[in-house]
Design a protein around this motif. Sequence first.
Motif, short mmCIF file in Angstrom:
data_model
loop_
_atom_site.label_atom_id
_atom_site.label_comp_id
_atom_site.label_asym_id
_atom_site.label_seq_id
_atom_site.Cartn_x
_atom_site.Cartn_y
_atom_site.Cartn_z
N THR A 156 -1.25 11.95 1.70
CA THR A 156 -1.99 10.80 2.22
C THR A 156 -1.81 9.61 1.30
OG1 THR A 156 -3.64 12.13 3.37
CG2 THR A 156 -4.29 9.90 2.73
N VAL A 157 -1.46 8.46 1.87
CA VAL A 157 -1.34 7.22 1.11
C VAL A 157 -2.55 6.32 1.36
CG1 VAL A 157 0.01 5.11 0.77
CG2 VAL A 157 1.17 7.31 1.05
N ALA A 158 -3.01 6.25 2.63
CA ALA A 158 -4.08 5.31 2.94
C ALA A 158 -4.88 5.74 4.16
CB ALA A 158 -3.51 3.92 3.17
N TYR A 159 -6.15 5.30 4.18
CA TYR A 159 -7.06 5.50 5.31
C TYR A 159 -7.49 4.14 5.85
CZ TYR A 159 -7.88 10.13 3.13
OH TYR A 159 -7.76 11.37 2.57
N MET A 219 0.87 -1.17 0.00
CA MET A 219 0.00 0.00 0.00
C MET A 219 0.91 1.23 0.00
SD MET A 219 -3.22 0.72 2.59
CE MET A 219 -3.79 -0.99 2.48
N THR A 239 -8.48 -1.83 -5.46
CA THR A 239 -8.86 -0.79 -4.52
C THR A 239 -9.60 -1.45 -3.36
OG1 THR A 239 -9.07 0.82 -6.30
CG2 THR A 239 -10.13 1.36 -4.21
N ASN A 266 -8.24 2.70 -0.83
CA ASN A 266 -6.78 2.71 -0.96
C ASN A 266 -6.33 1.85 -2.14
OD1 ASN A 266 -6.68 4.14 1.55
ND2 ASN A 266 -6.92 2.18 2.62
N CYS A 302 -3.98 -0.79 -3.65
CA CYS A 302 -3.18 -1.89 -3.11
C CYS A 302 -2.60 -2.72 -4.26
CB CYS A 302 -4.04 -2.80 -2.23
SG CYS A 302 -4.89 -1.95 -0.90
N TYR A 340 -11.64 0.88 1.70
CA TYR A 340 -11.47 2.26 2.16
C TYR A 340 -11.04 3.19 1.02
CZ TYR A 340 -11.45 -0.39 6.48
OH TYR A 340 -11.79 -1.25 7.50
N VAL A 386 -3.93 -0.28 7.33
CA VAL A 386 -3.12 0.64 6.51
C VAL A 386 -1.64 0.27 6.50
CG1 VAL A 386 -4.74 2.56 6.74
CG2 VAL A 386 -2.96 2.25 8.47
N PRO A 442 -0.10 6.80 -3.35
CA PRO A 442 -1.15 7.77 -3.03
C PRO A 442 -2.02 8.01 -4.25
CG PRO A 442 0.91 8.90 -3.48
CD PRO A 442 1.21 7.43 -3.54
N ARG A 443 -3.18 8.56 -4.04
CA ARG A 443 -4.04 8.92 -5.16
C ARG A 443 -4.47 10.36 -5.02
NH1 ARG A 443 -8.55 4.55 -5.06
NH2 ARG A 443 -8.98 5.52 -7.06
#
Length: 284
Positions: free
Chosen positions: A228-231, A22, A50, A55, A57, A53, A238, A25-26
């Motif tokens: 931000t990369v992940a929530y 992960m 995806t 993210n 992956c 959340y 994460v 970022p998007r």
Amino acid sequence: MQLNAGCELSFDAQEPTPLVLMLRPRSGAGQWIIREEYQITPAVNVTEFTDMYGNLCQRLVAPEGPFSIHFSATVQTADESDVAPGAPYTPVEELPDSVLHYTLPSRYCQSDQLGDLATQITDGVEPGYDQAEAIRQWIHKNVTYQYGTSDASTSAVDTADKRIGVCRDFTHLGISLCRALNIPARMVVGYLYQLDPMDLHAWFEAYVDGRWFTFDATQEQPRGNRITVAYGRDAADVAFTTQFGPMTLNDMKVWVDADEPTADVNEKKSESIPTFSTSIGSST
């Protein structure tokens, strides 16, 4: 600000090992991905999905032996984080369906055990944003930041008891205390410009007045220039790498530097690269 950020991870796999990464970022609230580069050595087949959340992956199988991952990106970021003193609490019955699960206890965030502490910290504070900010300030003042004082099993209850940890622990405690007050809270992982010492970073967001706000208990004041990369609900959701077999991480390097565009790029910036007149924040 435009940032160059990335990481290099070096592993040694004792046998072919499935991995979920992960690291990408998007584009979204407060950030726009201008460029990214992903290198895996030796080359292997990679598929991407995806998660629940949102993210990004990546799935792959690392071959036996040395294995390395290099990821870098140039990202336009918001220079400030939104702050909203006095923003009201959002009643549970008005929360979007997608936010409800962020009110519940999770593996590292035992909010059901921290209600008394949350009430004590926020005594006399208006419900909503001011409660989340009071929690952030309390953690910053009362929990000592120190490497090597926690591990992958350390939970929010442990941190509340020992009052020591790293950004992961500060974040779990902040999330738990917010959820104890029925304020939805989620974990965020990524990069922070001028973080000292430099590393991958974690902070939390709390949902008040119909949107998410950023809170970082490791910092004295709210700061922008985050990627931000992940929530997720907590660290279990994460992880930058999840391995399913014997694999050793030998080295990790992380960097976040200010990007200095050339004159030609600068001239075209207003046409080709979004800038953020508003700061970090999201309603999603």
